[in-house]
Design an enzyme around this catalytic site. Structure first.
Site, PDB file in Angstrom:
ATOM      1  CG  ASN A   7       6.486  -3.770   2.355  1.00  0.00           C
ATOM      2  OD1 ASN A   7       7.004  -3.856   1.232  1.00  0.00           O
ATOM      3  ND2 ASN A   7       5.192  -3.604   2.540  1.00  0.00           N
ATOM      4  NE  ARG A  89       4.062  -7.075   0.350  1.00  0.00           N
ATOM      5  CZ  ARG A  89       3.056  -6.230   0.233  1.00  0.00           C
ATOM      6  NH1 ARG A  89       3.060  -5.115   0.927  1.00  0.00           N
ATOM      7  NH2 ARG A  89       2.047  -6.491  -0.555  1.00  0.00           N
ATOM      8  CG  HIS A 179      -3.104  -7.812  -2.210  1.00  0.00           C
ATOM      9  ND1 HIS A 179      -4.064  -7.334  -3.086  1.00  0.00           N
ATOM     10  CD2 HIS A 179      -2.307  -6.770  -1.928  1.00  0.00           C
ATOM     11  CE1 HIS A 179      -3.855  -6.056  -3.306  1.00  0.00           C
ATOM     12  NE2 HIS A 179      -2.788  -5.682  -2.613  1.00  0.00           N
ATOM     13  N   GLY A 209      -7.930  -2.158  -0.866  1.00  0.00           N
ATOM     14  CA  GLY A 209      -7.100  -1.071  -0.348  1.00  0.00           C
ATOM     15  C   GLY A 209      -6.676  -0.188  -1.503  1.00  0.00           C
ATOM     16  N   GLY A 211      -4.371  -0.915  -3.549  1.00  0.00           N
ATOM     17  CA  GLY A 211      -4.470  -1.984  -4.538  1.00  0.00           C
ATOM     18  C   GLY A 211      -5.524  -2.944  -4.025  1.00  0.00           C
ATOM     19  NE  ARG A 240      -1.903  -0.671  -8.611  1.00  0.00           N
ATOM     20  CZ  ARG A 240      -1.636  -1.516  -7.641  1.00  0.00           C
ATOM     21  NH1 ARG A 240      -1.904  -2.795  -7.773  1.00  0.00           N
ATOM     22  NH2 ARG A 240      -1.089  -1.093  -6.522  1.00  0.00           N
ATOM     23  CG  ASP A 282      -8.532   8.502   0.630  1.00  0.00           C
ATOM     24  OD1 ASP A 282      -9.656   8.174   1.079  1.00  0.00           O
ATOM     25  OD2 ASP A 282      -7.499   8.446   1.302  1.00  0.00           O
ATOM     26  N   GLY A 330      -7.625  -1.277   3.809  1.00  0.00           N
ATOM     27  CA  GLY A 330      -8.132   0.073   4.100  1.00  0.00           C
ATOM     28  C   GLY A 330      -9.614   0.273   3.813  1.00  0.00           C
ATOM     29  CD  GLU A 384      -0.609  -7.248   3.289  1.00  0.00           C
ATOM     30  OE1 GLU A 384      -0.270  -7.508   2.135  1.00  0.00           O
ATOM     31  OE2 GLU A 384      -1.047  -6.139   3.632  1.00  0.00           O
TER      32      GLU A 384
HETATM   33  P1  ADP Z   1      -2.225  -0.092   0.868  1.00  0.00           P
HETATM   34  O1  ADP Z   1      -2.576  -0.886  -0.352  1.00  0.00           O
HETATM   35  O2  ADP Z   1      -1.394   1.129   0.595  1.00  0.00           O
HETATM   36  O3  ADP Z   1      -1.769  -0.924   2.037  1.00  0.00           O
HETATM   37  P2  ADP Z   1      -4.583   0.339   2.464  1.00  0.00           P
HETATM   38  O4  ADP Z   1      -5.038  -1.058   2.595  1.00  0.00           O
HETATM   39  O5  ADP Z   1      -4.045   1.018   3.663  1.00  0.00           O
HETATM   40  O6  ADP Z   1      -3.609   0.528   1.242  1.00  0.00           O
HETATM   41  O7  ADP Z   1      -5.823   1.195   1.923  1.00  0.00           O
HETATM   42  C1  ADP Z   1      -5.736   2.565   1.720  1.00  0.00           C
HETATM   43  C2  ADP Z   1      -7.050   3.079   1.164  1.00  0.00           C
HETATM   44  O8  ADP Z   1      -8.115   2.722   2.041  1.00  0.00           O
HETATM   45  C3  ADP Z   1      -7.116   4.604   1.075  1.00  0.00           C
HETATM   46  O9  ADP Z   1      -6.629   5.074  -0.146  1.00  0.00           O
HETATM   47  C4  ADP Z   1      -8.594   4.862   1.186  1.00  0.00           C
HETATM   48  O10 ADP Z   1      -9.170   4.812  -0.102  1.00  0.00           O
HETATM   49  C5  ADP Z   1      -9.128   3.701   1.975  1.00  0.00           C
HETATM   50  N1  ADP Z   1      -9.521   4.062   3.355  1.00  0.00           N
HETATM   51  C6  ADP Z   1      -8.739   4.121   4.425  1.00  0.00           C
HETATM   52  N2  ADP Z   1      -9.468   4.508   5.515  1.00  0.00           N
HETATM   53  C7  ADP Z   1     -10.724   4.673   5.088  1.00  0.00           C
HETATM   54  C8  ADP Z   1     -11.951   5.057   5.716  1.00  0.00           C
HETATM   55  N3  ADP Z   1     -12.018   5.346   7.023  1.00  0.00           N
HETATM   56  N4  ADP Z   1     -13.055   5.129   4.942  1.00  0.00           N
HETATM   57  C9  ADP Z   1     -12.991   4.852   3.637  1.00  0.00           C
HETATM   58  N5  ADP Z   1     -11.871   4.470   2.989  1.00  0.00           N
HETATM   59  C10 ADP Z   1     -10.762   4.389   3.699  1.00  0.00           C
END
Ligand code: ADP
Length: 401
Positions: A7, A89, A179, A209, A211, A240, A282, A330, A384
């Site tokens: 990726n 990807r 996605h 996540g 995104g 975004r 975050d 996430g 993914e």
């Molecule tokens: P990406 O799109 O980069 O793959 P992810 O799916 O890994 O992103 O999501 C990352 C986001 O998930 C982080 O910015 C955060 O906001 C959120 N996140 C990750 N772990 C936690 C958690 N334990 N509790 C709440 N939010 C979380």
């Protein structure tokens, strides 16, 4: 069969080496700051290591990854030829591919022609491909797996915009959605978990996540999705904006003295829950700030969950019902309070969450629906990379048959 999944981003490159017998990653990691000062590789294989090394380009990064994979101490294979194939990807298929494809020179050319649809990501993906071509043993098959492909089943009414039709015909301005590998993976996992054929299910998948996008999956096919012409559309995200009245762009340009591309950068990088809260992109930071009484952090969370809730309702309406809502990525996998806010008060639609189950951390799939919920609500970890590896394996097996 061992498949290397790549990726490639503009200054980063993530990888996993997946053993298809177990479908588990035997090594994974990523290169950061490619083309910049202070580049490094984080690798975990037999051992975890961080290797600081100059990486002037993606080719140097791939070389470093391959060295790490065959390294006698932290590597997992003895020679490069143990890599049977590479799955890449790729962000955009345009309207040219509706599924994963073997990367021939002709296919790569078509991908290049779609660069204007994803100017930030597609060039990086293509650089990853050419770097692998240069560094891997000649003849190693490579497959492209597109973020957009799963959504190619959307009906025309879901993907065209209410603009002159010629703009769709001439310039391919339409909803593509992103996605796709994640929405496909979790919807298939949901069907398996429920012991049903995907053909008999109406599922809303929430990939939340950095995104975020939400999709309507009817009978195993994507029929609508919230991300749009670019990944800027749909629900608000970390940085975004998500969907906005397009007239805001001109207004912002005037007020800030932005060019259009500066304005889009602002909407891509300075907006979303980060811009709204002034705290962070975050969700863990937002929750902590909101708990301490930060109004803007709470507002950002409310705007996000309210938008997601509206999509769940809209997509149930679009499909004429819903059997299952899935949370992934996430936030979707880890943030119980976001999940709760999105699906609470939807009992009128047959969606009822079990607040205690929702708070549990479960390895694998967590069914968080209340016993008497007509609609199943599932938390499913996305994968993914596995989708990419599975598609790559299938195509490569086809070559040998
Ligand atoms: P990406 O799109 O980069 O793959 P992810 O799916 O890994 O992103 O999501 C990352 C986001 O998930 C982080 O910015 C955060 O906001 C959120 N996140 C990750 N772990 C936690 C958690 N334990 N509790 C709440 N939010 C979380």
């Amino acid at each position: 069969m061992k498949i290397l999944v790549i990726n490639a981003g503009s200054s980063s490159l993530k990888y996993q080496l997946i053993d298809m017998e177990t479908e588990k990653a035997i090594a994974k990691g990523g290169c950061e700051r490619i083309g910049l000062e202070g580049s490094f590789l984080k690798h975990s294989g037999k051992k975890s290591v961080t290797i600081e090394s100059p990486m002037p380009n993606h080719e140097a990064a791939i070389k470093l990854v391959l060295d790490a994979l065959v390294d006698s101490e932290h590597g997992v294979i003895s020679k490069m030829s143990e890599i049977d194939a590479v799955g890449h990807r790729i962000v955009h298929s345009g309207e040219d591919f509706n599924k994963s494809v073997l990367l021939t020179e002709k296919v790569i050319e078509i991908c290049k022609n779609n660069t204007e649809l994803a100017p930030l990501h597609q060039p990086a993906n293509l650089t990853g491909i050419s770097a692998c071509q240069k560094v891997l043993p000649e003849g190693t098959p490579m497959v492209g797996v597109f973020d957009t492909a799963f959504h190619s089943t959307m009906p025309e009414k879901a993907y065209v915009f209410a603009m002159p039709y010629e703009d769709y015909k001439n310039y391919k301005i339409r909803r593509y959605g992103f996605h796709g590998s994640s929405h496909r993976f979790v919807s298939e996992e949901a069907a398996k978990y429920l012991g049903k054929d995907a053909k008999d299910l109406k599922i809303v998948t929430c990939h939340l996540g950095n995104g975020s996008s939400i999709s309507a999956i009817d009978g195993g096919k994507s029929v609508d999705t919230s991300m749009s012409f670019t990944p800027l559309g749909g629900v608000p995200m970390g940085t975004r904006s998500g969907e906005l009245d397009p007239a805001i762009v001109e207004f912002l340009c005037k007020k800030h003295g932005f060019s259009v591309s500066e304005c889009l950068n602002y909407l891509n990088k300075k907006s979303g829950v980060a811009g709204l809260s002034g705290v962070s992109s975050d969700f863990r930071d937002l929750a902590a700030a909101a708990k301490e009484g930060n109004h803007r952090a709470q507002l950002a969370l409310d705007v996000f969950t309210y938008s997601c809730k509206k999509y769940v309702g809209a997509y149930a309406a679009a499909m004429g019902g819903v059997d299952c809502v899935v949370f992934t990525a996430g936030i979707g996998e880890h943030d119980a309070s976001v999940r709760y806010e999105v699906i609470k008060d939807l009992e009128f639609m047959g969606i009822k969450v079990d607040a205690d189950k929702n708070k549990q951390n479960v390895d694998g799939i967590n069914d968080i629906s209340a016993q008497d919920s007509r609609v199943k609500v599932l938390v499913i970890p996305t994968n993914e990379e596995l989708v990419i590896a599975r598609d790559t394996q299938e195509i490569v097996k086809g070559l040998k048959a």
